[in-house]
Design a protein around this motif. Structure first.
Motif, mmCIF file in Angstrom:
data_model
loop_
_atom_site.group_PDB
_atom_site.id
_atom_site.type_symbol
_atom_site.label_atom_id
_atom_site.label_comp_id
_atom_site.label_asym_id
_atom_site.label_seq_id
_atom_site.Cartn_x
_atom_site.Cartn_y
_atom_site.Cartn_z
ATOM 1 N N THR A 160 0.914 -1.188 -0.022
ATOM 2 C CA THR A 160 0.190 0.134 -0.014
ATOM 3 C C THR A 160 0.797 1.342 -0.021
ATOM 4 N N ALA A 161 2.120 1.139 0.753
ATOM 5 C CA ALA A 161 3.070 2.157 0.727
ATOM 6 C C ALA A 161 3.367 2.757 -0.625
ATOM 7 N N LEU A 162 3.952 1.486 -1.316
ATOM 8 C CA LEU A 162 4.369 1.802 -2.755
ATOM 9 C C LEU A 162 3.434 2.450 -3.701
ATOM 10 N N SER A 163 2.168 1.825 -3.708
ATOM 11 C CA SER A 163 1.349 2.458 -4.322
ATOM 12 C C SER A 163 0.868 3.795 -3.976
ATOM 13 N N THR A 164 0.799 4.110 -2.836
ATOM 14 C CA THR A 164 0.411 5.566 -2.308
ATOM 15 C C THR A 164 1.623 6.585 -2.780
ATOM 16 N N TYR A 165 2.780 6.025 -2.792
ATOM 17 C CA TYR A 165 3.743 6.773 -3.339
ATOM 18 C C TYR A 165 3.660 7.209 -4.739
ATOM 19 N N GLU A 166 3.314 6.254 -5.643
ATOM 20 C CA GLU A 166 3.031 6.555 -6.870
ATOM 21 C C GLU A 166 1.967 7.143 -7.279
ATOM 22 N N VAL A 167 0.904 7.166 -6.717
ATOM 23 C CA VAL A 167 -0.445 7.991 -6.875
ATOM 24 C C VAL A 167 0.042 9.381 -6.560
ATOM 25 N N GLU A 168 0.667 9.547 -5.552
ATOM 26 C CA GLU A 168 1.094 11.049 -5.079
ATOM 27 C C GLU A 168 2.139 11.732 -5.974
ATOM 28 N N MET A 169 2.981 10.859 -6.675
ATOM 29 C CA MET A 169 4.009 11.427 -7.366
ATOM 30 C C MET A 169 3.633 11.775 -8.849
ATOM 31 N N ARG A 170 2.902 10.734 -9.273
ATOM 32 C CA ARG A 170 2.708 10.715 -10.876
ATOM 33 C C ARG A 170 2.133 11.974 -11.488
ATOM 34 N N PRO A 171 1.153 12.831 -10.830
ATOM 35 C CA PRO A 171 0.680 14.059 -11.596
ATOM 36 C C PRO A 171 2.021 14.993 -11.640
#
Length: 435
Positions: A355-366
């Protein structure tokens, strides 16, 4: 149990993550055990000027290194375009010049990549105690195996021959990431690395005021899509040079961009000499100094675009995940923001790494998507093929600078440069770091 984390790479993103992991609000007794691996025998003192904008400045404050960084800047006052005789025909001030400079090519924080890496490396060792981060220099990985049942990663160190197991491996090893190539495979490499058909050489040299070296960056472009620039390095009383060429036909330019060692560097210098020996302006001086320098760096210019930046318990950070190229002016800011976002996500979801890694990607992608949008036609416009094209570009730049229309282009060149606030996140604020 605390996470045992291996970070591969000790440039910008790697030591920044090591620091943010120590500052992040992990639950009691769950602060990660951190190891940083670097192929070089010490922190690399290489790489061209990098600038830090917007949210990047807020992240320097959160790390407590804003003072150290601002007192280590190159002292660049702005950019000048020059003729083959060295005459200045257009000039823009730096971002320190108030409203007129806010969106100029020279940021208010211009620092050499090697100097920035040194500050971040030292900072990561002073946040708690000397044993908080284990650094391994002069080695690299040649094997990565994931245990899907135990959710661990076993790595093999090429030189020492040792095997070690970690809960998470972070690839912060740059555009040509070996972590990425080992985990995602060679076929994926060909798909995710997008060359811009530009190649760049960087090195430092003695400052020569008689040759016109000053506090301004001087740029000279000539036919054959070649660009030369000389920039100040106030900290070391030296000058730095960046040479770029755009070429989609000569495979040698890409071939020599890979590999390590003295023979590779010698081949790179020889090819750069071939391309720039007749370029005009200060080419003879630059070629002479390039041969003599020991901090030469050559690389292709490319972007990295991936659907996902993690595969099970291996995650990519900074240029390894999403290189936007130096043309974006946002690489360092993205590396700092990615390190902060990953540390924050791991602290928030310390019991659930997936979940942490998915959260990181969601926050950084934009942020990444915006930074990778380069100004349309930038490369061809700034690097013409013919002498007629050079004259046309020179005339156009003169008009844009004179009319101040040039400033408007920086509003649309990609990511915002306005300062962005960071949320109240529970990170520990360390004392101001001064060297």
């Amino acid at each position: 149990m605390p996470l045992n984390i291996l970070i591969v790479g000790c440039s910008i993103a790697g030591p920044a993550l090591a620091s943010f992991l120590q500052l992040a609000p992990f639950p009691h007794n769950e602060r990660p055990e951190i190891t940083v691996l670097e192929r070089a025998t010490s922190v690399r003192n290489q790489g061209q000027n990098v600038d830090i904008r917007g949210v990047g400045v807020a992240l320097l404050q959160k790390l407590g290194i804003e003072h150290a960084v601002k007192t280590s800047t190159t002292g660049e006052a702005g950019v000048q375009w020059v003729t083959s005789a060295g005459k200045v025909w257009a000039e823009l001030g730096s971002a320190n010049d108030g409203e007129t400079g806010r969106h100029n090519p020279t940021s208010d924080i211009e620092i050499l990549r090697g100097r920035m890496a040194q500050i971040l490396w030292r900072r990561s060792q002073t946040i708690t105690d000397d044993s908080a981060v284990e650094y391994i220099f002069g080695d690299h990985l040649d094997g990565i195996e994931q245990d899907h049942t135990a959710n661990t990663v076993t790595v093999h160190f090429a030189k020492s021959g040792k095997k070690r197991t970690f809960d998470l491996v972070v690839g912060a090893d740059g555009l040509q990431s070996t972590t990425r190539s080992m985990v995602w495979g060679s076929k994926h490499e060909a798909e995710c690395v997008h060359p811009l058909n530009m190649y760049a050489a960087f090195f430092s040299m003695p400052r020569d005021e008689a040759a016109g070296d000053s506090e301004y960056r001087r740029c000279y472009h000539t036919h054959g899509r070649r660009l030369m620039s000389i920039r100040p390095d106030q900290q070391n009383n030296r000058s730095t040079s960046l040479l770029t060429v755009i070429n989609d036909k000569d495979a040698r330019l890409g071939d020599v961009a890979t590999g390590h060692g003295k023979a590779v560097v010698a081949a790179q210098k020889e090819l750069v000499q071939e391309y720039f020996a007749d370029a005009g302006w200060q080419a003879p001086r630059l070629m002479r100094e390039m041969v003599a320098t020991d901090d030469f760096y050559y690389s292709m210019v490319a972007q990295v675009k991936m659907a996902s930046w993690h595969r099970r318990r291996v995650v990519l950070l900074g240029d390894a995940a999403h290189c936007a190229s130096h043309l974006s002016g946002m690489g360092t800011t993205l590396a700092l923001l990615g390190a902060y976002s990953l540390a924050s996500a791991l602290a928030k979801h310390s019991k659930d790494v997936d979940t942490a890694l998915s959260t990181y990607e969601v926050e950084m992608r934009p942020h990444v998507d915006k930074a990778q949008k380069l100004m349309p036609g930038m490369l061809r416009v700034l690097s013409p093929e013919t002498a007629w094209g050079v004259w046309l570009v020179d005339t156009t730049i003169r008009f844009l600078v004179w009319s101040r229309v040039f400033l408007l282009l920086f509003y649309f060149k990609g990511p915002d440069t306005e300062p962005d606030g960071l949320p109240e996140d529970g990170f520990t604020l360390p004392p101001v770091y001064k060297e």
